[in-house]
Write an enzyme that holds these catalytic residues in place. Sequence first.
Site, PDB file in Angstrom:
ATOM      1  N   ASP A  55       2.129  -5.334 -12.631  1.00  0.00           N
ATOM      2  CA  ASP A  55       1.333  -4.108 -12.720  1.00  0.00           C
ATOM      3  C   ASP A  55       1.499  -3.405 -14.058  1.00  0.00           C
ATOM      4  O   ASP A  55       0.570  -2.754 -14.537  1.00  0.00           O
ATOM      5  CB  ASP A  55       1.711  -3.161 -11.574  1.00  0.00           C
ATOM      6  CG  ASP A  55       1.094  -3.590 -10.246  1.00  0.00           C
ATOM      7  OD1 ASP A  55       0.026  -4.209 -10.276  1.00  0.00           O
ATOM      8  OD2 ASP A  55       1.698  -3.312  -9.193  1.00  0.00           O
ATOM      9  N   GLY A  56       2.684  -3.508 -14.672  1.00  0.00           N
ATOM     10  CA  GLY A  56       2.870  -2.887 -15.984  1.00  0.00           C
ATOM     11  C   GLY A  56       1.977  -3.526 -17.033  1.00  0.00           C
ATOM     12  O   GLY A  56       1.331  -2.827 -17.832  1.00  0.00           O
ATOM     13  N   SER A 170       4.609   8.419  -2.709  1.00  0.00           N
ATOM     14  CA  SER A 170       6.025   8.627  -2.384  1.00  0.00           C
ATOM     15  C   SER A 170       6.376  10.107  -2.293  1.00  0.00           C
ATOM     16  O   SER A 170       7.412  10.465  -1.732  1.00  0.00           O
ATOM     17  CB  SER A 170       6.912   7.945  -3.439  1.00  0.00           C
ATOM     18  OG  SER A 170       6.783   8.571  -4.698  1.00  0.00           O
TER      19      SER A 170
END
Length: 264
Positions: A55-56, A170
């Site tokens: 994802d980075g 989160s």
Amino acid sequence: MPSASRAVRRITVVTNGRPAVEPALRTLREVAREAGVEVVDDDAGADLAVVLGGDGTMLRALHRFRPLGVPVLGVNFGRVGFLTSLGPAELEEGFRRVLAGEFVVHRLPTLLVHVGDEQRIALNDVVGTSSTLGRMIEVGWAVGGEDLGVQPCDGIICATPSGSTAYNLSSGGPVLVWGLDAMVVTFVAPHSLHARPLVVPHGQELTVRNETQNVGMTVVADGLAFAQLEPGDSFTCALDERAALLAALPESTFFKRFKHHFAH
């Protein structure tokens, strides 16, 4: 809804630079050669960017190709891979399908944040957080020019749909399904029984002020700190006009990704 695919005649490749992706890179080049698709180094000349990474790497590629309007397809060589569409084991078959035009393009809204004369684009989120570890800040906020008061908290998050499954989730914020042209504002550890996330439509600007007496605020865009706000300073954040483009196989839907990564 995702848009239909487009013809692929030229691709460019982005990798995370690790040795593990080398066999996949060779396979990708071979499949492209067999399909008569040229692999180019010119970003602007590509019809599709293929990322071998996590994802980075995907986030950096989406930033890179967003101004050019080039869709980005991801093959997961990272840990989570929420933005990627293929796994290493399905690379060859999946890539053949993509080059044959069997893919869709998701429009991922982006954020434009201003701090004074400086600006940044964020694909996931913009965060205002205390510059002093362990110190709470008082955040003044307004949406569309209407003042919404001051909230003591550890920070404030403004997230896109693609970023809503990260820090926002989160912190108790809602998930925004891909296809929504909206952003969500969520407080981090608010010192209140009544603070709730707020979903804001396109065209409405969020203004955040540091109302803390003697603590600075750090402004972070996609995980990178880029500005400090002294007491009384502010930043603004709104959905930008240009989105990033994410290519995916038709069956690699948002809900399939969500179920795989979060619904268990």
